[in-house]
Design a protein around this motif. Structure first.
Motif, PDB file in Angstrom:
ATOM      1  N   LYS A   1      -3.953  -4.473   3.864  1.00  0.00           N
ATOM      2  CA  LYS A   1      -4.499  -4.034   2.448  1.00  0.00           C
ATOM      3  C   LYS A   1      -5.753  -3.123   2.840  1.00  0.00           C
ATOM      4  N   GLN A   2      -6.368  -3.532   3.950  1.00  0.00           N
ATOM      5  CA  GLN A   2      -7.401  -2.407   4.799  1.00  0.00           C
ATOM      6  C   GLN A   2      -7.190  -0.775   5.064  1.00  0.00           C
ATOM      7  N   LYS A   3      -7.891  -0.004   4.765  1.00  0.00           N
ATOM      8  CA  LYS A   3      -7.235   1.223   5.045  1.00  0.00           C
ATOM      9  C   LYS A   3      -8.048   1.088   6.381  1.00  0.00           C
ATOM     10  N   PHE A   4      -7.490   2.525   6.904  1.00  0.00           N
ATOM     11  CA  PHE A   4      -8.169   3.019   8.196  1.00  0.00           C
ATOM     12  C   PHE A   4      -8.432   4.258   8.365  1.00  0.00           C
TER      13      PHE A   4
ATOM     14  N   ALA B 192     -14.269   2.005   8.162  1.00  0.00           N
ATOM     15  CA  ALA B 192     -13.868   1.143   9.099  1.00  0.00           C
ATOM     16  C   ALA B 192     -13.248   1.324  10.430  1.00  0.00           C
TER      17      ALA B 192
ATOM     18  N   GLU C 108     -16.217   0.917  12.537  1.00  0.00           N
ATOM     19  CA  GLU C 108     -17.221  -0.831  12.687  1.00  0.00           C
ATOM     20  C   GLU C 108     -16.207  -1.707  12.990  1.00  0.00           C
ATOM     21  N   GLY C 109     -14.675  -1.060  13.185  1.00  0.00           N
ATOM     22  CA  GLY C 109     -13.861  -1.889  13.720  1.00  0.00           C
ATOM     23  C   GLY C 109     -13.386  -2.070  14.889  1.00  0.00           C
TER      24      GLY C 109
ATOM     25  N   TYR D  52      -3.230   0.790   8.212  1.00  0.00           N
ATOM     26  CA  TYR D  52      -3.260  -0.044   7.916  1.00  0.00           C
ATOM     27  C   TYR D  52      -3.527  -1.517   8.217  1.00  0.00           C
ATOM     28  N   GLU D  53      -4.163  -2.303   8.352  1.00  0.00           N
ATOM     29  CA  GLU D  53      -3.779  -3.898   8.595  1.00  0.00           C
ATOM     30  C   GLU D  53      -4.039  -4.375   7.158  1.00  0.00           C
TER      31      GLU D  53
ATOM     32  N   GLU E  52      -1.021  -4.307  12.393  1.00  0.00           N
ATOM     33  CA  GLU E  52      -1.010  -2.603  11.445  1.00  0.00           C
ATOM     34  C   GLU E  52      -0.302  -1.904  11.860  1.00  0.00           C
TER      35      GLU E  52
ATOM     36  N   TRP F 258       0.989  -0.647  -0.357  1.00  0.00           N
ATOM     37  CA  TRP F 258      -0.227  -0.040  -0.301  1.00  0.00           C
ATOM     38  C   TRP F 258       1.182   1.349   0.217  1.00  0.00           C
TER      39      TRP F 258
END
Length: 231
Positions: free
Chosen positions: A176-179, A209, A212-213, A173-174, A150, A116
């Motif tokens: 490929k998920q972005k917060f 994100a 809801e995380g 990022y965890e 993370e 990323w």
């Protein structure tokens, strides 16, 4: 041996013992090196300097900070960098303003593939310009204990000619998920009549994100924000 000689010998040995203990104590409190390794049950992280970035991995601007780590999915590296104030010839300029950019790039150390990238910027700014990471805010965690790291970055952005808050962002990022957490710096703007300081800014919002995380993510983000929201 005379009694007095025996006492002098005993005192000399005690002196040597105390001196040795003091030397050992100083050695134990020596400052840690930059590439200090930290380990948890699911993560091994190492802070790095620019000399430890593999030559195959290119980044723009000046090196700011970096980490290597190993989790259950593999070995990775993240590098943050800043351009400072300059002119980016690829930007469209309507005025004679300046530009500034920040970058954060994560790569797999097993195949040099980019996982990323964060690239944020201020462009064509005619007044005071700032685009910089908050000092020592880069971190690698495993707060939810799932074996996947993370990665946290925090930076400030501004183009202003007055005393007002700057934009402030926390990106995590965890995999490929972005917060994202976005808001403003907190600044002191004056004093009330009875001497109490007046502040402006400091508010923030979480993206979907984050909302809801895991709550551990929001709690860590809030601590990071409160520690670094001042200019």
């Amino acid at each position: 041996m005379k009694k007095t000689d025996f006492l002098y010998t005993l005192l000399f040995l005690l002196f040597l013992s105390c001196k040795s203990e003091k030397k050992d104590s100083i050695a134990e409190t020596k400052a840690p090196e930059i590439n200090q390794v930290e380990k948890t049950d699911s993560l091994v992280t190492t802070r790095i300097d620019s000399a430890q970035v593999p030559k195959a991995l290119k980044y723009k601007g000046n090196f700011n900070d970096g980490f290597q780590w190993k989790d259950k999915s593999g070995k990775y590296i993240v590098v943050t960098s800043e351009t400072g104030v300059y002119i980016n010839e690829n930007f469209h300029h309507e005025n004679d303003g300046s530009d500034a950019e920040v970058f954060a790039q994560c790569y797999s150390l097993e195949n040099n593939q980019q996982i990323w990238k964060v690239n944020d910027f201020i462009k064509d700014c005619m007044v005071d310009i700032d685009a910089a990471f908050k000092k020592n805010s880069l971190s690698v965690t495993d707060l939810d204990k799932n074996g996947i790291a993370e990665v946290w970055v925090m930076y400030e952005m501004a183009c202003k000619g007055d005393v007002s808050p700057s934009d402030l962002k926390v990106i995590m990022y965890e995999g490929k998920q972005k917060f994202a957490m976005r808001g403003e710096t907190k600044i002191r703007t004056g004093m009330e009549n009875h001497g109490k300081p007046v502040f402006e800014g400091g508010a923030y919002t979480f993206d979907k994100a984050f909302k809801e995380g895991p709550k551990e993510f929001r709690e860590y983000a809030e601590k990071l924000w409160n520690k670094n929201m001042g200019e």
